[in-house]
Structure formats: structure tokens, C-alpha cells
Motif scaffolding. Sequence first.
Motif, PDB file in Angstrom:
ATOM      1  N   THR A 143       0.856  -1.184   0.000  1.00  0.00           N
ATOM      2  CA  THR A 143       0.000   0.000   0.000  1.00  0.00           C
ATOM      3  C   THR A 143       0.893   1.234   0.000  1.00  0.00           C
ATOM      4  O   THR A 143       1.783   1.362   0.850  1.00  0.00           O
ATOM      5  CB  THR A 143      -0.922   0.017   1.232  1.00  0.00           C
ATOM      6  N   LEU A 144       0.680   2.125  -0.960  1.00  0.00           N
ATOM      7  CA  LEU A 144       1.543   3.306  -1.095  1.00  0.00           C
ATOM      8  C   LEU A 144       0.711   4.539  -1.410  1.00  0.00           C
ATOM      9  O   LEU A 144      -0.459   4.448  -1.801  1.00  0.00           O
ATOM     10  CB  LEU A 144       2.618   3.066  -2.143  1.00  0.00           C
ATOM     11  N   GLN A 145       1.364   5.670  -1.209  1.00  0.00           N
ATOM     12  CA  GLN A 145       0.736   6.955  -1.522  1.00  0.00           C
ATOM     13  C   GLN A 145       1.535   7.651  -2.617  1.00  0.00           C
ATOM     14  O   GLN A 145       2.771   7.689  -2.565  1.00  0.00           O
ATOM     15  CB  GLN A 145       0.671   7.833  -0.271  1.00  0.00           C
ATOM     16  N   ARG A 146       0.783   8.188  -3.594  1.00  0.00           N
ATOM     17  CA  ARG A 146       1.425   8.878  -4.728  1.00  0.00           C
ATOM     18  C   ARG A 146       0.536  10.031  -5.165  1.00  0.00           C
ATOM     19  O   ARG A 146      -0.640   9.818  -5.499  1.00  0.00           O
ATOM     20  CB  ARG A 146       1.652   7.916  -5.893  1.00  0.00           C
ATOM     21  N   SER A 147       1.070  11.229  -5.088  1.00  0.00           N
ATOM     22  CA  SER A 147       0.336  12.437  -5.530  1.00  0.00           C
ATOM     23  C   SER A 147      -1.028  12.535  -4.864  1.00  0.00           C
ATOM     24  O   SER A 147      -2.038  12.847  -5.516  1.00  0.00           O
ATOM     25  CB  SER A 147       0.188  12.418  -7.053  1.00  0.00           C
ATOM     26  N   GLY A 148      -1.066  12.247  -3.558  1.00  0.00           N
ATOM     27  CA  GLY A 148      -2.302  12.389  -2.813  1.00  0.00           C
ATOM     28  C   GLY A 148      -3.254  11.220  -2.932  1.00  0.00           C
ATOM     29  O   GLY A 148      -4.325  11.229  -2.307  1.00  0.00           O
ATOM     30  N   GLN A 149      -2.900  10.205  -3.723  1.00  0.00           N
ATOM     31  CA  GLN A 149      -3.753   9.034  -3.890  1.00  0.00           C
ATOM     32  C   GLN A 149      -3.146   7.823  -3.186  1.00  0.00           C
ATOM     33  O   GLN A 149      -1.924   7.696  -3.099  1.00  0.00           O
ATOM     34  CB  GLN A 149      -3.953   8.711  -5.374  1.00  0.00           C
ATOM     35  N   THR A 150      -4.010   6.929  -2.708  1.00  0.00           N
ATOM     36  CA  THR A 150      -3.572   5.673  -2.102  1.00  0.00           C
ATOM     37  C   THR A 150      -3.729   4.557  -3.123  1.00  0.00           C
ATOM     38  O   THR A 150      -4.820   4.354  -3.678  1.00  0.00           O
ATOM     39  CB  THR A 150      -4.388   5.351  -0.838  1.00  0.00           C
ATOM     40  N   LEU A 151      -2.641   3.866  -3.398  1.00  0.00           N
ATOM     41  CA  LEU A 151      -2.628   2.785  -4.383  1.00  0.00           C
ATOM     42  C   LEU A 151      -2.218   1.473  -3.721  1.00  0.00           C
ATOM     43  O   LEU A 151      -1.505   1.468  -2.721  1.00  0.00           O
ATOM     44  CB  LEU A 151      -1.648   3.104  -5.516  1.00  0.00           C
ATOM     45  N   THR A 152      -2.656   0.373  -4.299  1.00  0.00           N
ATOM     46  CA  THR A 152      -2.261  -0.960  -3.832  1.00  0.00           C
ATOM     47  C   THR A 152      -1.673  -1.732  -5.003  1.00  0.00           C
ATOM     48  O   THR A 152      -2.302  -1.822  -6.073  1.00  0.00           O
ATOM     49  CB  THR A 152      -3.463  -1.735  -3.250  1.00  0.00           C
ATOM     50  N   VAL A 153      -0.470  -2.255  -4.817  1.00  0.00           N
ATOM     51  CA  VAL A 153       0.188  -3.041  -5.866  1.00  0.00           C
ATOM     52  C   VAL A 153       0.680  -4.347  -5.254  1.00  0.00           C
ATOM     53  O   VAL A 153       0.807  -4.474  -4.036  1.00  0.00           O
ATOM     54  CB  VAL A 153       1.379  -2.282  -6.495  1.00  0.00           C
ATOM     55  N   LYS A 154       0.951  -5.314  -6.099  1.00  0.00           N
ATOM     56  CA  LYS A 154       1.483  -6.596  -5.662  1.00  0.00           C
ATOM     57  C   LYS A 154       2.864  -6.803  -6.262  1.00  0.00           C
ATOM     58  O   LYS A 154       3.110  -6.453  -7.422  1.00  0.00           O
ATOM     59  CB  LYS A 154       0.555  -7.749  -6.062  1.00  0.00           C
ATOM     60  N   ALA A 155       3.771  -7.369  -5.459  1.00  0.00           N
ATOM     61  CA  ALA A 155       5.137  -7.630  -5.918  1.00  0.00           C
ATOM     62  C   ALA A 155       5.535  -9.042  -5.518  1.00  0.00           C
ATOM     63  O   ALA A 155       5.193  -9.503  -4.421  1.00  0.00           O
ATOM     64  CB  ALA A 155       6.111  -6.617  -5.321  1.00  0.00           C
ATOM     65  N   THR A 156       6.242  -9.725  -6.402  1.00  0.00           N
ATOM     66  CA  THR A 156       6.784 -11.054  -6.104  1.00  0.00           C
ATOM     67  C   THR A 156       8.252 -10.900  -5.762  1.00  0.00           C
ATOM     68  O   THR A 156       9.059 -10.462  -6.594  1.00  0.00           O
ATOM     69  CB  THR A 156       6.609 -11.997  -7.306  1.00  0.00           C
ATOM     70  N   LEU A 157       8.610 -11.228  -4.538  1.00  0.00           N
ATOM     71  CA  LEU A 157       9.962 -11.025  -4.040  1.00  0.00           C
ATOM     72  C   LEU A 157      10.930 -12.018  -4.668  1.00  0.00           C
ATOM     73  O   LEU A 157      10.548 -13.138  -5.028  1.00  0.00           O
ATOM     74  CB  LEU A 157       9.979 -11.164  -2.519  1.00  0.00           C
ATOM     75  N   VAL A 158      12.191 -11.617  -4.788  1.00  0.00           N
ATOM     76  CA  VAL A 158      13.250 -12.492  -5.296  1.00  0.00           C
ATOM     77  C   VAL A 158      14.349 -12.595  -4.242  1.00  0.00           C
ATOM     78  O   VAL A 158      14.301 -11.923  -3.206  1.00  0.00           O
ATOM     79  CB  VAL A 158      13.828 -11.964  -6.628  1.00  0.00           C
ATOM     80  N   GLU A 159      15.341 -13.419  -4.504  1.00  0.00           N
ATOM     81  CA  GLU A 159      16.451 -13.565  -3.564  1.00  0.00           C
ATOM     82  C   GLU A 159      17.346 -12.337  -3.608  1.00  0.00           C
ATOM     83  O   GLU A 159      17.721 -11.851  -4.679  1.00  0.00           O
ATOM     84  CB  GLU A 159      17.269 -14.810  -3.891  1.00  0.00           C
ATOM     85  N   ALA A 160      17.669 -11.841  -2.428  1.00  0.00           N
ATOM     86  CA  ALA A 160      18.532 -10.662  -2.348  1.00  0.00           C
ATOM     87  C   ALA A 160      19.946 -11.016  -2.767  1.00  0.00           C
ATOM     88  O   ALA A 160      20.450 -12.100  -2.451  1.00  0.00           O
ATOM     89  CB  ALA A 160      18.543 -10.122  -0.923  1.00  0.00           C
ATOM     90  N   PRO A 161      20.621 -10.119  -3.502  1.00  0.00           N
ATOM     91  CA  PRO A 161      22.040 -10.336  -3.784  1.00  0.00           C
ATOM     92  C   PRO A 161      22.824 -10.457  -2.483  1.00  0.00           C
ATOM     93  O   PRO A 161      22.407  -9.945  -1.438  1.00  0.00           O
ATOM     94  CB  PRO A 161      22.439  -9.078  -4.560  1.00  0.00           C
ATOM     95  N   ALA A 162      23.942 -11.133  -2.510  1.00  0.00           N
ATOM     96  CA  ALA A 162      24.774 -11.287  -1.317  1.00  0.00           C
ATOM     97  C   ALA A 162      25.110  -9.926  -0.739  1.00  0.00           C
ATOM     98  O   ALA A 162      25.383  -8.968  -1.470  1.00  0.00           O
ATOM     99  CB  ALA A 162      26.057 -12.052  -1.662  1.00  0.00           C
ATOM    100  N   GLU A 163      25.074  -9.846   0.614  1.00  0.00           N
ATOM    101  CA  GLU A 163      25.377  -8.626   1.351  1.00  0.00           C
ATOM    102  C   GLU A 163      24.348  -7.532   1.134  1.00  0.00           C
ATOM    103  O   GLU A 163      24.581  -6.381   1.457  1.00  0.00           O
ATOM    104  CB  GLU A 163      26.766  -8.072   0.977  1.00  0.00           C
ATOM    105  N   THR A 164      23.197  -7.877   0.588  1.00  0.00           N
ATOM    106  CA  THR A 164      22.140  -6.892   0.394  1.00  0.00           C
ATOM    107  C   THR A 164      20.998  -7.216   1.314  1.00  0.00           C
ATOM    108  O   THR A 164      20.592  -8.356   1.426  1.00  0.00           O
ATOM    109  CB  THR A 164      21.634  -6.911  -1.067  1.00  0.00           C
ATOM    110  N   GLY A 165      20.421  -6.193   1.962  1.00  0.00           N
ATOM    111  CA  GLY A 165      19.302  -6.398   2.869  1.00  0.00           C
ATOM    112  C   GLY A 165      17.988  -6.466   2.147  1.00  0.00           C
ATOM    113  O   GLY A 165      17.886  -6.197   0.978  1.00  0.00           O
TER     114      GLY A 165
END
Length: 386
Positions: A364-386
Motif C-alpha cells: 500500500t503506497l501513496q502517490r500524488s495524494g492518492q492511495t494505491l495498492t500493488v502486488k510484488a513477487t519477491l526475489v532472492e537478495a544479492p549477497a550482502e544486500t538487505g
Amino acid sequence: MGYLTSSGYKQGPGLLSYAVVALVSAVIGGMLMLTLAPGYIASRAGIIGQTSATGDPGNSPPPWPTPTIDLTGDWPAAAVAEAVGPTVVGIIGETTAVDWFSRAYTEIHGGSGVVFRQANGYSYVGTNQHVVEGANKLYVVMASGERLAAELVGEDWWTDLAVLRVADTNLPVAPLGDSDLLKPGELVMAIGNPVDMEFQRSVTVGVVSGLNRKVSYSDEREFRLIQTDAAINPGNSGGPLVNMRGEVVGINNMKIATEDIEGMGFAIPINLARIVLDDLVTFGRVIRAYLGINIVSAADARRHGLNIAGGIYVTRVVPQSPAQRAGIKAGDVIVRIDDEELSTLGDLRRVLDLHRPGDEVTITLQRSGQTLTVKATLVEAPAETG
């Protein structure tokens, strides 16, 4: 042992009156404990089934062991300590340092650990990362006093967890429980080596004082911990917090110590620790989910003149990342992932640590005064990346 603040002794007037009150309180408290505690603990105690571990995909370890504890005595906590105590080890680290005259010398530091797995000819010991940090040599000290050379398998600064292994498969293994089942007021036991090896396998009993306590070292590093009043002292770091079923429900890692505060110890929930320890055994590092954004906290954004009440401000979206594929843009304010509200980088890391690569999350995010909902599929983080 990690301290949020330093502790000290304070001597004041009225020492005799304090002693009298303490003595009377001890007598009354002792009578109540002898009368009430055995029945209460026995009613809470029980044996639960085995839970399986992630393990090495190519060589799955045996299931987590089931505790076998005789709870027929007058004080079941003694039976729990007797059953779990042999799985607790001392850890000694040797670090090379240099004095004012450029002469090298060896510093020795220590802590505690718990044997949680046997596989491939090794016994694996879970402990805190700050116990083993920077050590040139590591040793595990058994209940008999025997010292075994240990190898660092992996460590994770973000969660303050590490795994050692020793070439000995005869060590007893501690059963791991389910920290999500803990309740405030539930009896727990801390086992470890406070101060030094002279007091190894000290046992303290208390209750779960609180759950999901937020403790932050910085805007980046945040812990959600079990709070307990079971005494946790320097050297207890890495030792287990155990329930009255004889299961490890946490890894002790810090306390708050000031002259105004007493009895605030903390432990890493075993449900988080289990994931981290499994990854360290299998991969030597933690496999983390990755979204692919750079952010600043709401507080930092406000200091730079941005008018946002909460959430995290996206400063950059990594090309070809899950965030870009989901349509997230620089300048967006992410306020929530699934049901978890965000305001710091620590919040984002904590939420991502609850997921694995391949998981889909709702953002859930806010952009230009609007609230939007998006979906994301996570991937493996590169080494040493949070």
C-alpha cells in the motif's frame, strides 16, 4: 551480552530497612511459590510433537527432537533444567589485539550457545553473532569442562545470530518450540554462563513479560524480541530461553541495565532464529527476500522538508527489480506491506525477513495524494544486500 544502557551499583541510606523488607518478602514469596507454583507449572507442562527443520536440501537433517521430561517431581523446573542443561555449551573466542606499544596480545571473550542439530558428522551450535564477532579462534566448552575446537559456519549481523560446528555427534540436541504460542505470564527459564565459565549453566526462572518488543540500535537495525524477567547477565548471550515443556523458545541476546530498571531481559524468538540458523547451516549466509528499493524513513524525510506523516519514502527503484515490475516509483511513500505498517528501514527489513524469495506481497503506497495498492513477487537478495 548486549546492553542498551550501562549499569552500576548505587548505595544509599536505609540499608537495614531494605534488608528487613527483602527478608520478609522472601519468606512470604517462598511460601507462595511452594504452595502454588508446582501445581501451576504441572498444569502448563506437556509434551508436543516434533517439528521439522528446513535443513540441507540435498541431505535433510532428522526432525527436531521431542523433549522427554519427567514432570512428576515437586518442582518441574528442575526436571526441565536437567533435561535441557546438557545441550547448553560455553563459547570462548580468542581475538588478536595490539597494545599501545604495538605488541600483539590475545583477548578472550565468551558467551553461551545451544546445540540444535546434528548432521554430516557435526554438532551445530546456535549463538549470538556478537559472541563470535572478530574471533580468530573459537572453542565450545562442554558440561564436563572439555574444550572442543569450533568452526564458524556463518553469522548474521542483522539478527545477531551465528552458527558454530564441532566434529562430535555425541552432543545432546535441544528441542525447539514455537515462540508464537508464548503468552505473557508464562513461565520460562534462561540457561547460560553469566560472567565467566566459573558459573556455567546457571539457571534462572521467570515469566514472559511481553512479546514482540521493539528494540532499535539504529534506524537500520531493529529487533522484535521476547521480554522476560528471568535474570540474563553478561555471558548468557546465545544461551536458550526455555519453556516448561523443555523446548527452546528464544535465544537470549540482551538486557536493559540502568540503576532505575531491573529485570528487563530479551531473547530472539525461536521462530525467527530457526529460519536464520537453518540458512546459516545450509548456505553459510541468510537467504533474504528482496524488493529492490532505496528508502529514507518518515522522520528523515520530514527533516529534509518532505511533508509525510508516516511510511517510508522511496528515493530509488532498482531497475528490473520486483519493485519496478510492480510499478513502484521514486517519490512514492510506502505505508504498508501486507498488514505491517512501515516507518523505518528497520521495519522494511523486519517485514522482508518474514518472507522468502518467491512470496507475493501486497504493498500500500501513496502517490500524488492518492492511495494505491500493488502486488510484488519477491526475489532472492544479492549477497550482502538487505
